[in-house]
Design an enzyme around this catalytic site. Structure first.
Site, mmCIF file in Angstrom:
data_model
loop_
_atom_site.group_PDB
_atom_site.id
_atom_site.type_symbol
_atom_site.label_atom_id
_atom_site.label_comp_id
_atom_site.label_asym_id
_atom_site.label_seq_id
_atom_site.Cartn_x
_atom_site.Cartn_y
_atom_site.Cartn_z
ATOM 1 C CD GLU A 187 29.947 0.101 19.784
ATOM 2 O OE1 GLU A 187 29.447 -0.686 20.557
ATOM 3 O OE2 GLU A 187 30.355 1.225 19.978
ATOM 4 C CG HIS A 221 7.123 12.981 1.913
ATOM 5 N ND1 HIS A 221 6.371 13.241 1.009
ATOM 6 C CD2 HIS A 221 6.504 11.737 2.520
ATOM 7 C CE1 HIS A 221 5.219 12.749 0.947
ATOM 8 N NE2 HIS A 221 5.269 11.643 1.840
ATOM 9 C CE LYS A 226 36.166 5.696 24.061
ATOM 10 N NZ LYS A 226 35.976 4.330 24.689
HETATM 11 O O1 PA5 Z 1 28.817 -1.254 23.290
HETATM 12 C C1 PA5 Z 1 29.838 -0.871 23.913
HETATM 13 O O2 PA5 Z 1 30.703 -1.492 24.383
HETATM 14 C C2 PA5 Z 1 29.934 0.991 24.050
HETATM 15 O O3 PA5 Z 1 28.819 1.435 23.181
HETATM 16 C C3 PA5 Z 1 29.954 1.364 25.502
HETATM 17 O O4 PA5 Z 1 28.642 0.883 25.890
HETATM 18 C C4 PA5 Z 1 29.997 2.753 25.717
HETATM 19 O O5 PA5 Z 1 31.183 3.063 24.836
HETATM 20 C C5 PA5 Z 1 30.059 3.462 27.007
HETATM 21 O O6 PA5 Z 1 30.812 2.763 27.763
HETATM 22 P P1 PA5 Z 1 30.912 2.519 29.443
HETATM 23 O O7 PA5 Z 1 29.678 2.054 29.751
HETATM 24 O O8 PA5 Z 1 32.158 1.906 29.665
HETATM 25 O O9 PA5 Z 1 30.932 3.898 29.753
#
Ligand code: PA5
Length: 450
Positions: free
Chosen positions: A289, A310, A424
């Site tokens: 990310e 394996h 989303k």
């Molecule tokens: O790193 C990030 O920002 C995301 O992976 C969030 O942690 C994830 O989408 C969950 O978001 P939230 O904590 O707002 O529910």
């Protein structure tokens, strides 16, 4: 006290040592930008000084809540997704007995995870298990509006309330969310849940040392002070004024960046201790990310060895040469097991009699490293003296700092995730969420034309 060690000598056959060293100005600048909050995404770098700035009062508050809840529950359900659950899961799985769920008696509540998927059977099966168990909920969402955990919370909250009554359920639910915004904050105020705050300037994947990780881990009986102490030690070791050659985060970031430029587009995080499986899941989110944007970034993947030797071993050895490998090695296991002598020696294993299983594992690790390097896969080795909270604290902060530096070397903002929104929007349009009418119409047209 021993420390996490990094060995990049098996990169030198691919990128000369001098070239890695010559990046030291850039890694220092990147590190300074993180520390001085002057780089891209500078409003999300609160995690950089988290270890050294955690307040004693906050730790006490977490510990008090944990000790109250621990007396009342057998299972803690942690509801969250992405950065709101992977750090907790990484630490819990690394440090728990592998067969904890089969033990008759445990002194700590078992941690289960919900809201990280939308599987109907998964949640139904969990509800079945929870039916005759005393359980509590830690619901974690920074935005407070993420669909997957919100659905899981609605269902689990209803079950808990039906089981204990609304009043008691309120005492067994802990919420961890933004200080002011989001539906979860509103609900927590309305219901009077004990609530912990996720700081504004810390994004989900960098949040394991905030209440996001510390609260559920403390409830699960893990030593959160040791986790923080490990991170504190690593915060010092990775400061921008520590020369690159002695700075594990800068060395790691520089090596993998130059490997990436040389065509190694995929990084495999490998372990020889399968308890680290979820540490790799956490790492994949952190790096994927943070770096994967603007058409750039190393693709983070992971393997559990020797099992995956394996299955994936053939490709790693002889497939497309776009791989680099980072191995996490644990120097000393927690327990000891020797291979017994067998009089008949049908399996021809007597040459190993008396040896520790770990000695075999270590030779598998060394043999694999040499084979992969010979096969064109550069190797970075990270060694932890032991698997415990202190060294996991070191490891996680090390990866975070290196990730921030890596993002800046790549010239991307390592702290946003605009690409996560695409699925989303489609899902909301398909589900006909209010406010998505126009997208729903377009989606229907698109799908009917197929
Ligand atoms: O790193 C990030 O920002 C995301 O992976 C969030 O942690 C994830 O989408 C969950 O978001 P939230 O904590 O707002 O529910």
């Amino acid at each position: 006290m021993e420390n996490l060690r990094i060995d990049i000598s098996n990169v030198y056959g691919f990128i000369p040592e001098e070239e890695i060293l010559s990046l030291s100005q850039k890694t220092r600048k990147a590190s300074q930008a993180l520390e001085n909050k002057t780089g891209k995404g500078d409003d999300f770098v609160g995690w950089v000084t988290l270890p050294s700035s955690i307040a004693e009062a906050d730790l006490k508050d977490i510990e008090q809540t944990a000790s109250r809840l621990r007396k009342e529950i057998d299972i803690l359900v942690v509801i969250g997704i992405g950065g709101s659950y992977l750090g907790t899961r990484a630490v819990a799985e690394a440090l728990s007995h592998t067969f904890l769920h089969l033990k008759k008696k445990t002194e700590n509540p078992l941690i289960l995870f919900a809201g990280q998927n939308i599987g109907e059977d998964y949640l139904n099966e969990m509800l079945e298990i929870l039916e005759d168990k005393r359980f509590g909920i830690a619901v974690i969402s920074k935005s407070g509006t993420t669909t997957e955990p919100a659905i899981a919370f609605r269902i689990l909250k209803e079950r808990l309330e039906a089981k204990t009554g609304k009043k008691k359920a309120r005492e067994l639910i802990i919420s961890i969310t933004d200080a002011t915004r989001g539906a979860l904050r509103t609900l927590a105020i309305q219901e009077g849940y004990k609530t912990f705050v996720i700081p504004d300037d810390v994004g989900g994947r960098y949040s394991v040392l905030t209440p996001v990780g510390l609260v559920p881990l403390a409830i699960g009986g893990f030593d959160i002070r040791a986790l923080v102490a490990g991170a504190q030690a690593m915060e010092k070791r990775t400061l921008s004024d520590v020369p690159q050659a002695e700075n594990p985060a800068a060395l790691y970031a520089a090596s993998r960046f130059l490997l990436y430029l040389s065509g190694k587009k995929i990084e495999l995080l490998a372990n020889f201790e399968n308890k680290l499986h979820y540490l790799a899941e956490w790492w994949k989110q952190l790096y994927g990310e943070s770096e994967g944007k603007e058409g750039r970034g190393i693709f983070p993947a992971s393997v559990d060895f020797t099992a995956d030797l394996h299955s994936m071993g053939q490709y790693i050895q002889e497939g497309e040469r776009s791989l680099m490998e980072t191995v996490i090695s644990v120097k000393e296991p927690q327990t000891l097991l020797r291979i017994p002598e067998d009089q008949d020696n049908f399996d021809k294993l007597n040459y190993l009699s008396g040896k520790r299983l770990d000695a075999v594992n270590k030779m598998a690790e060394l043999g694999t490293m040499l084979a992969h390097v010979d096969g064109g896969v550069p190797n970075i080795r990270i060694e932890l003296p032991k698997l415990n909270e202190y060294y996991l604290g070191q490891l996680m902060y090390f990866f975070e700092k290196a990730c921030g530096i890596s993002g800046y070397l790549l010239d991307v903002n390592p702290f946003d995730q605009p690409g996560v929104e695409a699925y989303k929007k489609n899902m909301f349009a398909l589900l006909e969420k209010p406010g998505f009418e126009e997208q729903s119409r377009k989606m229907k047209e698109r799908l009917s034309s197929h």
